[in-house]
Each structure stands twice: as C-alpha cells, then as structure tokens.
Design an enzyme around this catalytic site. Structure first.
Site, PDB file in Angstrom:
ATOM      1  N   PRO A   2       3.938   3.986  -6.631  1.00 18.33           N
ATOM      2  CG  PRO A   2       2.218   2.430  -6.682  1.00 18.33           C
ATOM      3  CD  PRO A   2       3.448   2.866  -7.420  1.00 18.33           C
ATOM      4  CD  GLU A   3       8.134   6.287  -3.322  1.00 14.19           C
ATOM      5  OE1 GLU A   3       8.596   5.467  -2.500  1.00 14.19           O
ATOM      6  OE2 GLU A   3       8.752   6.675  -4.315  1.00 14.19           O
ATOM      7  CG  HIS A  89      -3.963  -1.630 -18.673  1.00 14.82           C
ATOM      8  ND1 HIS A  89      -2.892  -2.131 -19.393  1.00 14.82           N
ATOM      9  CD2 HIS A  89      -4.434  -0.584 -19.389  1.00 14.82           C
ATOM     10  CE1 HIS A  89      -2.726  -1.412 -20.486  1.00 14.82           C
ATOM     11  NE2 HIS A  89      -3.654  -0.463 -20.508  1.00 14.82           N
ATOM     12  NE  ARG A 107       6.191   1.827 -16.752  1.00 23.32           N
ATOM     13  CZ  ARG A 107       7.178   2.622 -16.369  1.00 23.32           C
ATOM     14  NH1 ARG A 107       6.913   3.687 -15.643  1.00 23.32           N
ATOM     15  NH2 ARG A 107       8.423   2.358 -16.694  1.00 23.32           N
ATOM     16  NE  ARG A 151      23.450  -0.471   4.701  1.00 25.20           N
ATOM     17  CZ  ARG A 151      23.220  -1.283   5.748  1.00 25.20           C
ATOM     18  NH1 ARG A 151      23.536  -0.884   6.969  1.00 25.20           N
ATOM     19  NH2 ARG A 151      22.722  -2.486   5.555  1.00 25.20           N
TER      20      ARG A 151
END
Ligand code: ZN
Length: 271
Positions: A2-3, A89, A107, A151
């Site tokens: 999921p983003e 789950h 997971r 960066r």
C-alpha cells in the site's frame, strides 16, 4: 505494498464513520512488526475522535492516546459491522459501537502501536524522520528544493527515502520523474530550480490523481481493502519496459537502483 494514496483512500473510507465511536473490545492476533505496547483492555471505554494520516501511518486519535497503524507490505483495513470471526490473517480488531476496525495482514510487516501522544519516544521514532506531506499546502517548494540540494544521491533514491517528501513510492517516483523529464539517476543536488519546480508539480499531481482515482474506484467504503492495482492503470513508464514511450515512441528502459526497478525514457529524460 500500500502506497500513500491507498493509505489516504483507506483513511477517507472510514475516518468520518468511526469518529465518535466508543471502543467496546480489542482483539489482538499474531504479533505484528511492533507490539501494541498497551494492554488491549486498557483501550476499552475510550472514544475514537478522528483519523489522521502522516506519511503511510494512520493516526487513530482517541479521547486519550492514539493508535499508529501501518499497513506494511500486505496490510488492509476494513471498518464495518457484522464481520465474521477473525481469520488466520486478521491480527487486530478494534470493536466499537459503530462497527469493527479490522486489520488483515498476511505477511505481518504492518503494525498497530499505542502511544500516549505524538511526543512519545516510539511515536518520534516512527514519525520523526518523515519528510513533508505531498498533498495539500504543507508541500512547500522552497523547502523541497533545499532538501534536494543537500543530497548527493540519485534523485530516485532521494524521493524513495521519504525524508524530503513522504509518499513517493517506487511507482510514483518513476512516474513523477518522467512527467518532470528528469533522469532518475541524476544526483539530487544537481537538479536546477526549473526542473525542481516541474518535479514538485508532478509529485503533487500524480499523488492527488491517485487518491482521486482510488476514491472513485472504491464504490463501497464499508469494504476498504487497500488493494493496489487500480492506481497503476494509467502508468506512463512504470512496468512498461520495452514498450514505446507515450510521448516520443522510444522503448522504455528498466534499470535497478538500490534493488528496486526504475523505468524511464532515455529520450524524454535526458537530464
Ligand atoms: Zn519518450
């Protein structure tokens, strides 16, 4: 995985409905990535006041304390009444007088963590390093550009790191860099102001569009499933290696950056 747009769509799917709900019971299944850090019974009787989002964390505010939910790699949430008993789950059930908020996570890289407030050490550890939010007015261009200038790593890697701006996951990084005509491998510090402006606009547009599309795709908000897929339908470069660029026809290239696949057009993204 999921983003951010999916997490935001999930939030929109239940935030209004759960506000004001009184917690009647809490059931915890198998261990998730982080422990709940409070006795489940201690939450009974509290009222959910709001659901906010920070990066990919959902912040479930209560009249005292808050829960930090992260969907990890495979987590999804539902908030509805009349759910069947928890399956193998289903690892967290927050039962309320307005329905049950259930987290399913095969997971188990997700987490549900309790903190007293956002200043608690665990909250600072999880949320403290997050960059700016890309949706809304908080995404300031000058701060974004200054963050890039500091960066040296490849721009794609800097976007994924999430400490300049959050929520630009692997799919959206490739898509935003294509839209801004920036080569994914260029050092972030070398990105000029005009290009940074294009990238800033591209990130906003792509993520906002994904939230919009996700919201319109989820017809039934009582079945928030966090499934990915519907956000990728209109990918311009992601997952299209060898196919023609939709702008110039050049074959889309795929490379690896830090174990993750990057897709780009060698012709449209020269710098
Ligand atoms: Zn092209």
């Amino acid at each position: 995985m999921p983003e951010l747009p999916e997490v935001e769509v999930t939030r929109l799917g239940f935030a209004d409905r759960i506000a004001g709900a009184r917690i009647s019971a809490v059931q915890v299944g198998k261990p998730l990535r982080w422990a709940l850090s409070v006795a489940p019974a201690a939450l009974v009787g509290r009222t959910v006041t709001a659901v906010r989002r920070r990066g990919k964390y959902l912040l479930v505010d209560m009249d005292r304390g808050l829960l930090l939910l992260h969907l990890g790699m495979s987590g999804s949430l539902r908030f509805t009444s009349g759910l069947p008993p928890a399956g193998p789950h289903d690892h967290f059930d927050l039962m309320t007088d307005k329905g049950t908020l259930r987290m399913n996570d095969p997971r188990r890289f997700g987490s549900v963590v309790y903190v007293e407030d956002e200043g608690a050490p665990l909250a600072v550890k999880l949320l403290g390093g997050l960059g700016m939010e890309p949706l809304g007015d908080a995404f300031d261009f000058e701060t974004f550009h200054a963050g890039l200038r500091r960066r040296k790593a490849a721009i794609k890697q800097v976007l994924l790191a999430g400490n300049v701006v959050v929520g630009v996951g692997n799919i959206y990084a490739s898509e935003a860099l294509f839209m801004a005509e920036i080569r994914p491998t260029v050092s972030a510090t070398r990105i000029s102001r005009p290009r940074a402006l294009r990238l800033h606009a591209a990130i906003r547009e792509i993520l906002a569009r994904a939230v919009q599309r996700g919201g319109s795709t989820l017809r039934d908000f009582s079945n928030i499933d966090g499934q990915s897929g519907y956000f990728q339908l209109e990918a311009t470069v992601y997952g299209r290696a060898g196919e023609p660029c939709r702008v110039c026809g050049t074959q889309i290239r795929q490379i690896k950056q830090g174990q993750r696949s990057t897709f780009f057009c060698n012709n449209c993204q020269k710098y």
